[in-house]
Design an enzyme around this catalytic site. Structure first.
Site, PDB file in Angstrom:
ATOM      1  N   CYS A  12       2.157  48.975  77.221  1.00 35.83           N
ATOM      2  CA  CYS A  12       1.922  47.631  77.102  1.00 35.83           C
ATOM      3  C   CYS A  12       3.725  46.872  77.268  1.00 35.83           C
ATOM      4  O   CYS A  12       4.155  46.931  76.588  1.00 35.83           O
ATOM      5  CB  CYS A  12       1.276  47.039  76.704  1.00 35.83           C
ATOM      6  N   ASN A  15       2.503  47.192  73.138  1.00 37.97           N
ATOM      7  CA  ASN A  15       2.196  47.848  71.510  1.00 37.97           C
ATOM      8  C   ASN A  15       1.357  47.327  71.070  1.00 37.97           C
ATOM      9  O   ASN A  15       1.239  48.697  69.557  1.00 37.97           O
ATOM     10  CB  ASN A  15       3.319  48.857  71.914  1.00 37.97           C
ATOM     11  N   CYS A  17      -1.675  45.411  71.531  1.00 36.84           N
ATOM     12  CA  CYS A  17      -3.341  44.516  71.635  1.00 36.84           C
ATOM     13  C   CYS A  17      -3.679  45.936  72.901  1.00 36.84           C
ATOM     14  O   CYS A  17      -4.268  46.744  72.792  1.00 36.84           O
ATOM     15  CB  CYS A  17      -2.870  43.606  72.516  1.00 36.84           C
ATOM     16  N   ARG A  18      -3.250  45.832  74.506  1.00 35.94           N
ATOM     17  CA  ARG A  18      -4.160  46.772  75.198  1.00 35.94           C
ATOM     18  C   ARG A  18      -3.467  48.388  75.415  1.00 35.94           C
ATOM     19  O   ARG A  18      -4.734  48.943  75.437  1.00 35.94           O
ATOM     20  CB  ARG A  18      -3.455  45.844  76.698  1.00 35.94           C
ATOM     21  N   SER A  19      -1.985  49.097  75.013  1.00 37.27           N
ATOM     22  CA  SER A  19      -2.027  49.584  74.708  1.00 37.27           C
ATOM     23  C   SER A  19      -2.184  51.238  73.810  1.00 37.27           C
ATOM     24  O   SER A  19      -3.246  51.360  74.084  1.00 37.27           O
ATOM     25  CB  SER A  19      -0.485  50.287  75.048  1.00 37.27           C
ATOM     26  N   ASP A 130      -3.572  40.250  79.829  1.00 38.30           N
ATOM     27  CA  ASP A 130      -2.887  39.863  78.587  1.00 38.30           C
ATOM     28  C   ASP A 130      -3.873  38.988  77.831  1.00 38.30           C
ATOM     29  O   ASP A 130      -4.251  38.369  78.205  1.00 38.30           O
ATOM     30  CB  ASP A 130      -1.270  39.089  78.471  1.00 38.30           C
TER      31      ASP A 130
HETATM   32  P1  4NP Z   1       0.331  44.038  74.492  1.00 35.61           P
HETATM   33  O1  4NP Z   1      -0.176  41.572  74.203  1.00 35.61           O
HETATM   34  O2  4NP Z   1       1.058  43.690  76.047  1.00 35.61           O
HETATM   35  O3  4NP Z   1      -1.010  44.076  75.391  1.00 35.61           O
HETATM   36  O4  4NP Z   1       0.460  44.245  73.204  1.00 35.61           O
HETATM   37  C1  4NP Z   1       0.887  41.251  73.679  1.00 35.61           C
HETATM   38  C2  4NP Z   1       1.566  40.937  72.349  1.00 35.61           C
HETATM   39  C3  4NP Z   1       1.931  40.491  71.993  1.00 35.61           C
HETATM   40  C4  4NP Z   1       2.843  39.711  72.832  1.00 35.61           C
HETATM   41  C5  4NP Z   1       2.464  39.309  74.259  1.00 35.61           C
HETATM   42  C6  4NP Z   1       1.649  40.646  74.157  1.00 35.61           C
HETATM   43  N1  4NP Z   1       3.992  38.582  72.884  1.00 35.61           N
HETATM   44  O5  4NP Z   1       4.734  37.650  73.773  1.00 35.61           O
HETATM   45  O6  4NP Z   1       3.739  38.911  71.225  1.00 35.61           O
END
Ligand code: 4NP
Length: 163
Positions: A12, A15, A17-19, A130
């Site tokens: 993702c 790294n 939340c989703r992954s 997201d």
């Molecule tokens: P992820 O979520 O891609 O599912 O881990 C996010 C985590 C952090 C950010 C964006 C999405 N960020 O902009 O910091």
């Protein structure tokens, strides 16, 4: 990494939340099927924003509520991941573009798929949304999508690799 194992990397943006959620859920399903010896499972982010951070506490909470413990520290996807892993499973179209940019140096050995290609309920939209800037409901929704999709992914891999 052992070459007799199927190597699956979830990707993702951050790294956190989703992954990591997909990694934890997929690991859980693999263990339920008694196949933990057949898989090497990891996750990475296309950005370095959260390098070294543990999974987001909201992602850990939705997983924990279902008996799944998330672990690991965020790391950025590298070009060598695309050679090392058999499957790179991305969460959205933006992640896929980032993987394609990285793959311009050299064609990847990995097969790259959107996770929701394996979601039995996906209707048109193949992005895992997201959840980072939303509330806990967003994480519940992401968990449900990730769980359905990981079930579909495992079924597909079991079929295509006779596991
Ligand atoms: P992820 O979520 O891609 O599912 O881990 C996010 C985590 C952090 C950010 C964006 C999405 N960020 O902009 O910091």
């Amino acid at each position: 990494m052992e070459s007799d194992k199927l190597q699956v990397l979830f990707v993702c943006l951050g790294n956190i939340c989703r992954s990591p959620l997909a990694e934890g859920v997929f690991r859980h399903l693999v263990r339920q099927d008694g196949l933990e010896g057949r898989f090497a499972i990891d996750s990475a982010g296309t950005s370095s924003y959260h390098e070294g951070d543990p999974p987001d506490s909201r992602a850990s909470a939705v997983a924990q509520a279902r008996g799944i413990q998330l672990s690991g520290q965020a790391r950025q996807l590298t070009h060598s991941d695309l050679q090392r892993f058999d499957y790179v499973i991305v969460m959205d179209a933006e992640n896929r573009q980032a993987v394609e940019r990285l793959a311009r140096q050299k064609a990847p050995r990995a097969e790259v798929h959107l996770l929701r290609e394996f979601d039995s309920d996906a209707a048109g939209d193949l992005d895992v949304p997201d959840p980072y800037y939303g509330g806990p409901r967003g994480f519940e929704n992401v968990h449900d999508i990730v769980e359905r999709s990981c079930r579909g992914l495992l079924e597909q891999l079991r079929r295509s690799h006779s596991l």
